[in-house]
Design a protein around this motif. Structure first.
Motif, PDB file in Angstrom:
ATOM      1  N   ASN A 196       0.855  -1.356   0.106  1.00 11.36           N
ATOM      2  CA  ASN A 196       0.040  -0.001   0.048  1.00 11.36           C
ATOM      3  C   ASN A 196       0.836   1.198  -0.021  1.00 11.36           C
ATOM      4  OD1 ASN A 196      -2.072   1.803   0.389  1.00 11.36           O
ATOM      5  ND2 ASN A 196      -2.253   1.475   2.423  1.00 11.36           N
ATOM      6  N   THR A 197       0.823   1.877  -0.983  1.00  4.10           N
ATOM      7  CA  THR A 197       1.681   3.131  -1.071  1.00  4.10           C
ATOM      8  C   THR A 197       0.764   4.441  -0.868  1.00  4.10           C
ATOM      9  OG1 THR A 197       2.824   2.262  -2.957  1.00  4.10           O
ATOM     10  CG2 THR A 197       3.106   4.625  -2.727  1.00  4.10           C
ATOM     11  N   SER A 232      -2.684   1.694  -4.108  1.00  3.93           N
ATOM     12  CA  SER A 232      -2.469   3.520  -3.409  1.00  3.93           C
ATOM     13  C   SER A 232      -3.592   3.828  -2.865  1.00  3.93           C
ATOM     14  CB  SER A 232      -1.878   4.252  -4.635  1.00  3.93           C
ATOM     15  OG  SER A 232      -2.870   4.310  -5.649  1.00  3.93           O
ATOM     16  N   GLU A 234      -6.186   6.573  -1.601  1.00  2.00           N
ATOM     17  CA  GLU A 234      -6.655   7.994  -2.267  1.00  2.00           C
ATOM     18  C   GLU A 234      -7.961   8.206  -1.677  1.00  2.00           C
ATOM     19  OE1 GLU A 234      -7.157   6.972  -6.410  1.00  2.00           O
ATOM     20  OE2 GLU A 234      -9.199   6.223  -6.305  1.00  2.00           O
TER      21      GLU A 234
END
Length: 360
Positions: A196-197, A232, A234
């Motif tokens: 998970n970025t 990612s 958001e």
């Protein structure tokens, strides 16, 4: 187990503390390994898909659990989420049917999870799984939240979430480092990794901190035999009201820097921010302080969804703060290839897991 995470777990300068805490860490590792490997788990007749992580602290387990429940529902399954309900008074097994319940009773994360799927709160995961099986609600698959280190329930698919900004820290076991058990033991229990970025990954990787996300992804794909999926974080909703606005941001989560970085990436100007401990129970004085701070800065209050549910239902200043503060929901985004890979893993486990699929 919420902890005040030492900065040296994830950066330089902790060599002395690592040596001092080494004996305690080895004892913790020994008992964690015994607990994970020397117990016969309960095999549910329903498939069990587990979401967990290797380290103490937040990595994005809740958004992934919600994402998986939604994937399963789109595939025609009827998932139920099984969660411990950390911080809540109810030991369960207890169906969380009313999302207006107080966080102090059921925990904050279950209130978020229950928006995505029927949610069972149970400190005893085996008892919780049995309660789901026998409830007569037509449930076809269990999604187990934060269960990698729980040996009481057999899993058909285990996904471990790794924070790309912080990685695995110094690689040591609690208390000398962030690992919840020796890494090799945990990897042996894991079928796939989700990297998970977060928005602050590039900043966090500068200097002597963790490896940049691209290098960490490459290393995991090289060394881990199972799938490694990139994600990612958001905003899950339009955040136009935050763009260019002065903000008073507050968070009581395991990794608040990730939340503040997301706000800045969305164009918000943080005039002031307050950090509370993970799962913090907000008091009236906390709420009054935050409301006053917003007036002082002429700013909009913004917080995480998890913090927001801990304010609702109490009346007084906390209720005023809940109405004034904008909760920012988070979701995980995937490339088309990784989204397909994750969906395939999840739906296959739902179709083939459990031991009595004929009872569906």
């Amino acid at each position: 187990m919420p902890l005040e995470e030492p900065s040296w777990w994830y950066g330089a300068g902790g060599e002395r503390m690592t040596r001092l805490l080494g004996p305690a860490s080895r004892i913790f590792a020994h008992f964690a390994t015994r607990r994970l490997t020397q117990r016969t788990p309960y095999r549910s007749r329903l498939p069990v898909i587990c979401v967990g992580n290797f380290t103490a602290g937040g990595t994005g387990k809740t958004p992934l659990t919600i994402h998986i429940a939604q994937l399963l529902a789109k595939a025609g399954e009827h998932p139920a989420i099984l969660t411990r309900g950390y911080g809540g008074k109810r030991a369960g097994p207890y169906w969380l049917d009313d999302i207006s319940e107080l966080a102090e009773d059921v925990g904050d994360e279950p209130l978020l999870l229950a928006r995505a799927a029927p949610t069972m709160v149970a400190h005893n995961r085996r008892a919780g799984a049995i309660a789901i099986e026998t409830a007569g609600r037509g449930i076809t698959v269990i999604v187990m939240d934060d269960g990698l280190q729980n040996p009481s329930l057999a899993k058909d698919l285990t996904l471990a979430v790794v924070d790309a900004a912080r990685g695995l820290g110094n690689g040591e076991v609690i208390p000398a480092g962030p690992l919840r058990a020796p890494l090799d033991v945990q990897l042996g229990l894991t079928d796939a990794i989700v990297l998970n970025t977060p928005p602050n990954a590039a900043d966090a990787a500068e200097g002597s901190g963790p490896a940049p996300p691209a290098l960490l992804l490459e290393a995991l794909r090289r060394d881990f035999p199972g799938p490694v999926i990139a994600a990612s974080a958001e905003a899950a909703t339009e955040a136009g009201a935050l763009t260019g606005a002065p903000l008073v941001a507050f968070a009581g989560i395991a990794n608040p820097a990730r939340f503040f970085a997301l706000l800045e990436r969305l164009g918000g100007r943080i005039a002031a921010h307050l950090v509370f401990k993970d799962h913090h129970a907000y008091s009236e004085s906390d709420a009054e302080r935050l409301l006053a701070l917003a007036v002082t800065h002429g700013a909009t209050l913004v917080t995480t969804e998890k913090d927001h549910v801990r304010l609702v239902g109490y009346g007084g200043a906390r209720e005023r703060l809940a109405k004034a503060a904008i909760p920012l929901p988070i979701r995980l985004a995937f490339s088309e290839q990784d989204a397909h890979r994750l969906s395939e893993l999840v739906t296959t486990a739902a179709l083939t897991g459990g031991y009595r699929r004929g009872l569906r």
